[in-house]
Enzyme design. Structure first.
Site, PDB file in Angstrom:
ATOM      1  N   VAL A  72     -59.109 -50.927 -50.797  1.00  0.00           N
ATOM      2  CA  VAL A  72     -58.111 -51.015 -49.730  1.00  0.00           C
ATOM      3  C   VAL A  72     -58.602 -50.391 -48.425  1.00  0.00           C
ATOM      4  O   VAL A  72     -58.020 -50.619 -47.368  1.00  0.00           O
ATOM      5  CB  VAL A  72     -56.766 -50.368 -50.142  1.00  0.00           C
ATOM      6  CG1 VAL A  72     -56.128 -51.118 -51.302  1.00  0.00           C
ATOM      7  CG2 VAL A  72     -56.944 -48.889 -50.470  1.00  0.00           C
ATOM      8  N   LYS A 103     -49.257 -39.347 -46.245  1.00  0.00           N
ATOM      9  CA  LYS A 103     -47.972 -39.846 -46.738  1.00  0.00           C
ATOM     10  C   LYS A 103     -46.872 -39.693 -45.686  1.00  0.00           C
ATOM     11  O   LYS A 103     -45.957 -40.526 -45.606  1.00  0.00           O
ATOM     12  CB  LYS A 103     -47.583 -39.113 -48.027  1.00  0.00           C
ATOM     13  CG  LYS A 103     -48.517 -39.399 -49.199  1.00  0.00           C
ATOM     14  CD  LYS A 103     -48.546 -40.875 -49.554  1.00  0.00           C
ATOM     15  CE  LYS A 103     -49.333 -41.136 -50.824  1.00  0.00           C
ATOM     16  NZ  LYS A 103     -49.322 -42.565 -51.219  1.00  0.00           N
ATOM     17  N   ARG A 122     -53.111 -49.346 -63.532  1.00  0.00           N
ATOM     18  CA  ARG A 122     -52.740 -48.220 -64.403  1.00  0.00           C
ATOM     19  C   ARG A 122     -51.663 -47.381 -63.724  1.00  0.00           C
ATOM     20  O   ARG A 122     -51.307 -47.618 -62.571  1.00  0.00           O
ATOM     21  CB  ARG A 122     -53.966 -47.352 -64.707  1.00  0.00           C
ATOM     22  CG  ARG A 122     -54.614 -46.737 -63.480  1.00  0.00           C
ATOM     23  CD  ARG A 122     -55.909 -46.026 -63.824  1.00  0.00           C
ATOM     24  NE  ARG A 122     -56.583 -45.518 -62.633  1.00  0.00           N
ATOM     25  CZ  ARG A 122     -56.371 -44.321 -62.103  1.00  0.00           C
ATOM     26  NH1 ARG A 122     -55.463 -43.512 -62.653  1.00  0.00           N
ATOM     27  NH2 ARG A 122     -57.029 -43.927 -61.038  1.00  0.00           N
ATOM     28  N   GLY A 181     -53.148 -51.148 -56.458  1.00  0.00           N
ATOM     29  CA  GLY A 181     -53.355 -50.063 -57.414  1.00  0.00           C
ATOM     30  C   GLY A 181     -52.507 -50.212 -58.657  1.00  0.00           C
ATOM     31  O   GLY A 181     -51.901 -49.247 -59.128  1.00  0.00           O
ATOM     32  N   TYR A 192     -53.372 -35.097 -47.832  1.00  0.00           N
ATOM     33  CA  TYR A 192     -52.459 -35.991 -48.556  1.00  0.00           C
ATOM     34  C   TYR A 192     -51.083 -36.034 -47.887  1.00  0.00           C
ATOM     35  O   TYR A 192     -50.504 -37.111 -47.694  1.00  0.00           O
ATOM     36  CB  TYR A 192     -52.335 -35.510 -50.005  1.00  0.00           C
ATOM     37  CG  TYR A 192     -51.539 -36.412 -50.905  1.00  0.00           C
ATOM     38  CD1 TYR A 192     -52.047 -37.637 -51.328  1.00  0.00           C
ATOM     39  CD2 TYR A 192     -50.289 -36.031 -51.366  1.00  0.00           C
ATOM     40  CE1 TYR A 192     -51.333 -38.458 -52.179  1.00  0.00           C
ATOM     41  CE2 TYR A 192     -49.556 -36.848 -52.217  1.00  0.00           C
ATOM     42  CZ  TYR A 192     -50.084 -38.057 -52.623  1.00  0.00           C
ATOM     43  OH  TYR A 192     -49.359 -38.874 -53.474  1.00  0.00           O
TER      44      TYR A 192
END
Length: 241
Positions: free
Chosen positions: A61, A157, A12, A9, A153
């Site tokens: 991915v 994580k 950017r 990734g 999320y």
């Protein structure tokens, strides 16, 4: 020959900042993107202008088989990576009762499953090289303390942090350090301005972080000076607890 580093990734945002910072430190950089090849080419060209080598890998991915194929071909052609930064990730924020299956699955597959999809083909070549190495995963403050509207999320994580700590134990005797960087609110130019102002009120330093500040942390962990640091979660969040 310079040491090689892969940053997923990295066309950017935070990933690009990391790629450019590590290039300044003399690493050869493999840029990764999923879809926007034009941005990846721009990043790779900036890296080349710094006098180090760079090329691009393009794959999703989430696609385990394709990732494995391309990564193994890359190692066969260029040799093992010294460093890997697992940076690619997405958000699909919504309140849990309203969360659709795809909003859960896509975040888990991209943010957590990619840990296996990227690292599994690359770890043994690093071990066999017997030159040590650096693995850095990018988590989030949400993976440590949780966040409203980010159950998916935060789960991804938090799992990433646990996986990172476990892998560090397996690779320590190989002199491969495995650490996690957990950014807080970072200004990438795409956040909602009103929401950002509200969150900043709760940050002790009273500001957002910059992509360069995250990149500087990764750069240190990739350096020789960080050889005795492993199994750690380094928060870059302005004191947000």
């Amino acid at each position: 020959m310079n040491k090689r580093v892969l940053i997923t990734g990295s066309s950017r945002g935070i990933g690009k900042a990391i790629a450019l910072k590590l290039a300044d430190s003399g690493f050869d950089i493999t840029v990764h993107c999923c879809s926007n090849i034009e941005q990846a080419e721009e990043t790779s060209n900036e890296i080349l202008s710094k006098g180090v080598a760079s090329h691009i890998l393009q794959f999703d991915v989430q696609d385990r088989a394709h990732a494995k194929q391309l990564l193994e071909e890359d190692v066969e052609q260029y040799g093992p990576f010294y460093g890997i930064v697992c940076n690619a990730g997405i958000t699909r924020d919504t309140a849990f009762p309203a969360m659709e299956e795809d909003e859960w699955d896509s975040v888990i597959h991209t943010n957590l499953d990619s840990f296996y999809n990227i690292l599994h083909p690359l770890v043994m070549p690093m071990v066999r090289a017997r030159k040590g190495g650096r693995i850095i995963t990018m988590a989030s403050v949400s993976g440590i303390i949780g966040n409203r509207g980010q159950v998916n999320y935060s789960a991804s994580k938090g799992g990433l942090i646990a996986a990172t700590k476990s892998l560090s134990l397996e690779l320590a005797k190989r002199k491969i350090t495995v650490n996690c960087v957990a950014p807080g609110l970072i200004d990438t130019g795409i956040a909602d301005e009103t929401l950002t102002k509200e969150i900043v009120k709760h940050i002790p330093l009273r500001r957002t972080g910059s992509v360069d500040e995250v990149a500087a942390t990764v750069d240190f962990l990739m350096s020789d000076g960080a050889a005795y640091i492993t199994r750690q979660v380094i928060s870059v969040n302005g004191g947000l607890a």
